[in-house]
Motif scaffolding. Structure first.
Motif, mmCIF file in Angstrom:
data_model
loop_
_atom_site.group_PDB
_atom_site.id
_atom_site.type_symbol
_atom_site.label_atom_id
_atom_site.label_comp_id
_atom_site.label_asym_id
_atom_site.label_seq_id
_atom_site.Cartn_x
_atom_site.Cartn_y
_atom_site.Cartn_z
ATOM 1 N N ASP A 1 -29.327 -9.232 -24.590
ATOM 2 C CA ASP A 1 -28.981 -8.934 -23.194
ATOM 3 C C ASP A 1 -29.994 -9.488 -22.193
ATOM 4 O OD1 ASP A 1 -26.686 -7.668 -24.003
ATOM 5 O OD2 ASP A 1 -27.490 -5.632 -23.827
ATOM 6 N N THR A 2 -31.251 -9.620 -22.614
ATOM 7 C CA THR A 2 -32.242 -10.180 -21.678
ATOM 8 C C THR A 2 -32.017 -11.677 -21.491
ATOM 9 O OG1 THR A 2 -33.793 -10.727 -23.448
ATOM 10 C CG2 THR A 2 -34.094 -8.591 -22.368
ATOM 11 N N GLY A 3 -31.364 -12.312 -22.485
ATOM 12 C CA GLY A 3 -31.221 -13.767 -22.419
ATOM 13 C C GLY A 3 -32.478 -14.506 -22.819
ATOM 14 N N LEU A 4 -33.434 -13.806 -23.445
ATOM 15 C CA LEU A 4 -34.681 -14.447 -23.884
ATOM 16 C C LEU A 4 -34.375 -15.732 -24.650
ATOM 17 C CD1 LEU A 4 -37.795 -14.455 -24.551
ATOM 18 C CD2 LEU A 4 -37.227 -13.056 -26.546
ATOM 19 N N ARG A 5 -35.007 -16.829 -24.233
ATOM 20 C CA ARG A 5 -34.794 -18.118 -24.898
ATOM 21 C C ARG A 5 -36.068 -18.565 -25.598
ATOM 22 N NH1 ARG A 5 -31.287 -21.712 -20.611
ATOM 23 N NH2 ARG A 5 -31.288 -23.165 -22.361
ATOM 24 N N GLY A 6 -35.899 -19.137 -26.786
ATOM 25 C CA GLY A 6 -37.027 -19.487 -27.654
ATOM 26 C C GLY A 6 -38.081 -20.311 -26.948
ATOM 27 N N ARG A 7 -39.324 -19.894 -27.088
ATOM 28 C CA ARG A 7 -40.434 -20.529 -26.372
ATOM 29 C C ARG A 7 -41.097 -21.643 -27.158
ATOM 30 N NH1 ARG A 7 -38.163 -17.759 -22.485
ATOM 31 N NH2 ARG A 7 -39.380 -16.151 -21.425
ATOM 32 N N GLY A 8 -40.518 -21.983 -28.328
ATOM 33 C CA GLY A 8 -41.104 -23.066 -29.120
ATOM 34 C C GLY A 8 -40.752 -24.433 -28.565
ATOM 35 N N GLY A 9 -39.750 -24.483 -27.700
ATOM 36 C CA GLY A 9 -39.380 -25.753 -27.089
ATOM 37 C C GLY A 9 -37.885 -25.974 -26.998
ATOM 38 N N ALA A 10 -37.137 -25.449 -27.977
ATOM 39 C CA ALA A 10 -35.703 -25.730 -27.984
ATOM 40 C C ALA A 10 -34.930 -24.845 -27.005
ATOM 41 C CB ALA A 10 -35.136 -25.578 -29.389
ATOM 42 N N GLY A 11 -35.450 -23.651 -26.736
ATOM 43 C CA GLY A 11 -34.834 -22.807 -25.720
ATOM 44 C C GLY A 11 -33.531 -22.142 -26.128
ATOM 45 N N PHE A 12 -33.338 -21.981 -27.435
ATOM 46 C CA PHE A 12 -32.115 -21.316 -27.909
ATOM 47 C C PHE A 12 -32.264 -19.803 -27.728
ATOM 48 C CE2 PHE A 12 -29.120 -19.784 -31.177
ATOM 49 C CZ PHE A 12 -28.014 -20.558 -30.841
ATOM 50 N N SER A 13 -31.151 -19.135 -27.449
ATOM 51 C CA SER A 13 -31.192 -17.680 -27.234
ATOM 52 C C SER A 13 -31.660 -16.957 -28.495
ATOM 53 C CB SER A 13 -29.795 -17.176 -26.851
ATOM 54 O OG SER A 13 -29.703 -15.778 -27.113
ATOM 55 N N THR A 14 -32.733 -16.181 -28.351
ATOM 56 C CA THR A 14 -33.305 -15.486 -29.506
ATOM 57 C C THR A 14 -32.333 -14.464 -30.077
ATOM 58 O OG1 THR A 14 -35.473 -15.797 -28.513
ATOM 59 C CG2 THR A 14 -35.317 -14.144 -30.260
ATOM 60 N N GLY A 15 -31.687 -13.704 -29.190
ATOM 61 C CA GLY A 15 -30.751 -12.686 -29.651
ATOM 62 C C GLY A 15 -29.566 -13.289 -30.387
ATOM 63 N N VAL A 16 -29.080 -14.414 -29.885
ATOM 64 C CA VAL A 16 -27.951 -15.083 -30.548
ATOM 65 C C VAL A 16 -28.392 -15.597 -31.921
ATOM 66 C CG1 VAL A 16 -26.359 -17.046 -30.442
ATOM 67 C CG2 VAL A 16 -26.785 -15.677 -28.392
ATOM 68 N N LYS A 17 -29.581 -16.170 -31.980
ATOM 69 C CA LYS A 17 -30.118 -16.658 -33.262
ATOM 70 C C LYS A 17 -30.144 -15.510 -34.288
ATOM 71 C CE LYS A 17 -33.977 -19.647 -34.670
ATOM 72 N NZ LYS A 17 -35.305 -20.159 -34.296
ATOM 73 N N TRP A 18 -30.647 -14.367 -33.862
ATOM 74 C CA TRP A 18 -30.725 -13.213 -34.763
ATOM 75 C C TRP A 18 -29.338 -12.765 -35.229
ATOM 76 C CZ3 TRP A 18 -34.610 -9.320 -32.038
ATOM 77 C CH2 TRP A 18 -35.880 -9.915 -31.993
ATOM 78 N N SER A 19 -28.340 -12.924 -34.346
ATOM 79 C CA SER A 19 -27.020 -12.359 -34.641
ATOM 80 C C SER A 19 -26.326 -13.078 -35.797
ATOM 81 C CB SER A 19 -26.135 -12.392 -33.393
ATOM 82 O OG SER A 19 -25.752 -13.724 -33.109
ATOM 83 N N PHE A 20 -26.839 -14.241 -36.224
ATOM 84 C CA PHE A 20 -26.223 -14.947 -37.359
ATOM 85 C C PHE A 20 -26.721 -14.426 -38.712
ATOM 86 C CE2 PHE A 20 -26.130 -18.502 -34.075
ATOM 87 C CZ PHE A 20 -24.821 -18.243 -33.726
ATOM 88 N N VAL A 21 -27.694 -13.530 -38.686
ATOM 89 C CA VAL A 21 -28.224 -12.981 -39.940
ATOM 90 C C VAL A 21 -27.245 -11.943 -40.484
ATOM 91 C CG1 VAL A 21 -30.096 -11.624 -40.967
ATOM 92 C CG2 VAL A 21 -30.605 -13.358 -39.235
ATOM 93 N N PRO A 22 -26.868 -12.047 -41.765
ATOM 94 C CA PRO A 22 -25.970 -11.034 -42.334
ATOM 95 C C PRO A 22 -26.613 -9.647 -42.276
ATOM 96 C CG PRO A 22 -26.388 -12.830 -43.901
ATOM 97 C CD PRO A 22 -27.282 -13.052 -42.744
ATOM 98 N N MET A 23 -25.833 -8.685 -41.815
ATOM 99 C CA MET A 23 -26.342 -7.315 -41.676
ATOM 100 C C MET A 23 -25.429 -6.365 -42.449
ATOM 101 S SD MET A 23 -29.051 -7.534 -39.639
ATOM 102 C CE MET A 23 -29.359 -5.898 -38.968
ATOM 103 N N GLY A 24 -25.898 -5.156 -42.638
ATOM 104 C CA GLY A 24 -25.060 -4.135 -43.272
ATOM 105 C C GLY A 24 -25.278 -4.040 -44.765
ATOM 106 N N ASP A 25 -24.480 -3.212 -45.396
ATOM 107 C CA ASP A 25 -24.690 -2.897 -46.809
ATOM 108 C C ASP A 25 -24.449 -4.087 -47.734
ATOM 109 O OD1 ASP A 25 -25.312 -0.367 -46.042
ATOM 110 O OD2 ASP A 25 -23.300 0.462 -46.432
ATOM 111 N N ASP A 26 -23.591 -5.005 -47.310
ATOM 112 C CA ASP A 26 -23.286 -6.149 -48.170
ATOM 113 C C ASP A 26 -24.287 -7.295 -48.017
ATOM 114 O OD1 ASP A 26 -21.106 -4.825 -49.062
ATOM 115 O OD2 ASP A 26 -19.702 -5.753 -47.638
ATOM 116 N N ALA A 27 -25.170 -7.176 -47.040
ATOM 117 C CA ALA A 27 -26.135 -8.256 -46.786
ATOM 118 C C ALA A 27 -27.181 -8.283 -47.897
ATOM 119 C CB ALA A 27 -26.804 -8.052 -45.442
ATOM 120 N N PRO A 28 -27.761 -9.472 -48.166
ATOM 121 C CA PRO A 28 -28.827 -9.529 -49.168
ATOM 122 C C PRO A 28 -29.967 -8.580 -48.792
ATOM 123 C CG PRO A 28 -28.180 -11.735 -48.486
ATOM 124 C CD PRO A 28 -27.491 -10.783 -47.564
#
Lengths: 155, 424
Positions: free
Chosen positions: B47-74
């Protein structure tokens, strides 16, 4: 055996931080280098054995990284930064001064075995350029007078 | 003006102690995060829209959202800090790790919790000895207080954090090359997909985030989305650690609202150009960004505005080209760096960068021909986006293509033997 039991133990300890023990290859090379100054062929064979890798596989790693030395070096390695901000502020003139003062060219070791002179990429202190490392020590805002003070001439 | 990232920095250069960090609100963010669901923490950062400070500027929250979550996740997942700061001109992450190591450790723990990582690593460049020492101490202190280890604060969440010091190669900053390096291999980038979020370190879901990015996280969780958005001057949220190197009176780094102009950074904070020097251009975010010109000084330095003048914010650490430094030699220095640091995996980069260096070297040593300039121009296409395995070579082409555009006369002068007084 080129490796001491203490070195083997230190390597095994690092390996425990990873799922595969071969992941500790860089740490292992650094442990050995810390003690001996550089990494010999014998060391490569022994480390590879501890980590369950082939010597060639490990040598491929060892030769890839800037801070692993596969040839003997002096007691302290001088890494002078030759990247852009240090270059703007006179890094090449400082290199020439060091070469004269230490009577070596880039890549060589002083006769007394004290220093090896190598370039290094940006040391991440561009606001305090020119920068260099001598052994573990980092020096900032180097000018000719300061450089002379870092390497006092032996009498 | 609030400076969350650097508020604990001390003038004498010593690091903030754990007590000082706690007094300034440290580890309150972690307490709060552990009372939230992991997905809530992810959402907050998104929600903050924080963008990666390493240089590419991709949304940090969006990046995290691709990680499998929940009981079936590794069960095994990894969070990795990219502390391999080797971009020429960049020195901001060093300052953050040396000045307030606890802030990064807290950022790691909260972010690891958000993706439910079981293990975290800080991948630190080997030359950062002081940062390594201070981070080790901060990690040790965090274990002692049960901010790390098993059952953190009685929440049932377990996390181990290890410090890995690298042995030096610029390519380790590329996130998939970093993964290979952390697995003890040569740092060669991996093909994507699969993306690290799904199959990263040892084939497990992995997030790699930059140091400065993660340092923002404790404050976001502690003080909230609205507060964080209010820190910036533009649509990109938060503050930014901007830096300046080159011929200015007071080179340094300053935490300023995102979207501060280069004019304010160079003239006010860095004290303007040194006596006898004037500004010809600048790289806004390290060696792999396109030149900007004095006419661009009033553009807000955020991720979007900078792309409008065909450059990138990158790391936000400006390198200045002054009127007494030769633009061609400046670019030659950059290309020598990239040629040396190419991992050698793909042909355009492995062969093209040394070729580029040779062409530039010929120019400055008086052997250049007019067609060499055209060849350099073609190189920027051959080594450009889409033709190489990773972003190293395209990044290397950014200062070259913009130098050819803005400072073409400098190149031509070498051929016409009208060389201006050159440095080095």
């Amino acid at each position: 055996m080129a490796l001491s039991e203490a070195e083997r133990e230190a390597i095994r300890e690092e390996a425990a931080h990873y799922r595969d023990k071969s992941a500790a290859s860089i740490e292992a090379l650094k442990i050995v280098q810390q003690r001996h100054g550089w990494v010999s062929d014998e060391h490569i064979k022994d480390i590879a054995e501890v980590l369950g890798m082939s010597p060639d596989q490990l040598d491929g790693v060892a030769t890839f990284y800037n801070l692993i030395y596969r040839r003997p070096v002096g007691k302290k390695v001088i890494h002078y930064c030759n990247s852009v901000s240090c270059w703007i502020l006179g890094a090449e003139e400082l290199r020439e001064q060091m070469e004269k003062r230490l009577r070596i060219k880039l890549g060589e070791t002083t006769q007394d075995g004290e220093y090896t002179l190598l370039p290094i990429v940006c040391l991440g202190a561009c606001h305090r350029a020119p920068v260099m490392m001598v052994g573990d020590e980092t020096y900032f805002e180097i000018d000719p007078a300061r450089l002379d003070a870092i390497f006092p001439v032996k009498t | 003006m609030e400076k969350p990232l650097t508020k604990n920095f001390k003038a004498d250069g010593t690091p903030a102690t754990l007590e000082e960090y706690l007094q300034s609100g440290g580890y309150e963010g972690l307490r709060k995060a552990l009372a939230m669901a992991p997905l809530e923490v992810q959402q907050t950062v998104k929600d903050t829209g924080l963008r990666g400070r390493g240089g590419a500027g991709f949304s940090t929250g969006v990046k995290w959202s691709f990680v499998p979550m929940g009981d079936d996740a590794p069960r095994t997942k990894y969070l990795i800090v990219n502390g391999d700061e080797m971009e020429p001109g960049a020195f901001k992450d060093r300052l953050l790790m040396e000045g307030d190591p606890h802030q990064l450790v807290e950022g790691v723990i909260i972010s690891a919790y958000a993706i439910q990582a079981s293990t975290a690593y800080i991948f630190l460049r080997g030359e950062y000895r002081l940062a390594a020492e201070r981070l080790s101490q901060a990690i040790g202190a965090a274990y002692e207080r049960n901010y790390l280890g098993d059952d953190i604060f009685g929440s049932g969440y377990d996390l181990d954090l290890y410090l890995h010091t690298s042995a030096g190669r610029y390519i380790c900053g590329e996130e998939t090359a970093l993964l290979n390096s952390l697995e003890g291999r040569r740092a060669i980038p991996r093909a994507k997909p699969p993306y690290p979020q799904v199959s990263g370190l040892f084939g497990k879901p992995t997030i790699v985030n930059n140091v400065e990015t993660l340092c923002n996280v404790p404050h976001i969780v502690h003080y909230g989305v609205d507060w964080y958005k209010g820190l910036s001057k533009t649509a990109d949220a938060g503050t930014k650690l901007y830096g300046v190197s080159g011929r200015v009176r007071r080179p340094g780094a300053w935490e300023l609202p995102m979207g501060t102009t280069a004019r304010e950074i160079i003239e006010e904070h860095a004290g303007g150009m040194q006596e006898g020097y004037s500004l010809r251009g600048f790289l806004p975010g390290g060696a792999s960004t396109d030149f900007m010109l004095p006419e661009h000084l009033d553009i807000p330095l955020d991720f979007d505005a900078v792309t409008e003048v065909d450059s990138r914010l990158g790391t936000g650490t400006l390198i200045l080209l002054d009127d007494k430094t030769c633009a061609v030699r400046f670019v030659l220095n950059l290309e020598q760096f990239f040629a040396q640091e190419s991992c050698g995996w793909c042909t355009p980069c492995r062969d093209g960068l040394p070729w580029t260096v040779d062409l530039l070297q010929d120019l400055v040593e008086g052997r250049g021909r007019l067609e060499d300039i055209e060849q350099l121009e073609r190189m920027t296409g051959f080594l450009g986006p889409g033709n190489t395995f990773c972003a190293l070579a395209p990044g290397a082409m950014e200062p070259l293509q913009s130098a050819l555009k803005y400072f073409r006369e400098d190149f031509e002068n070498y051929i016409a033997k009208k060389v201006r007084v050159a440095h080095g």
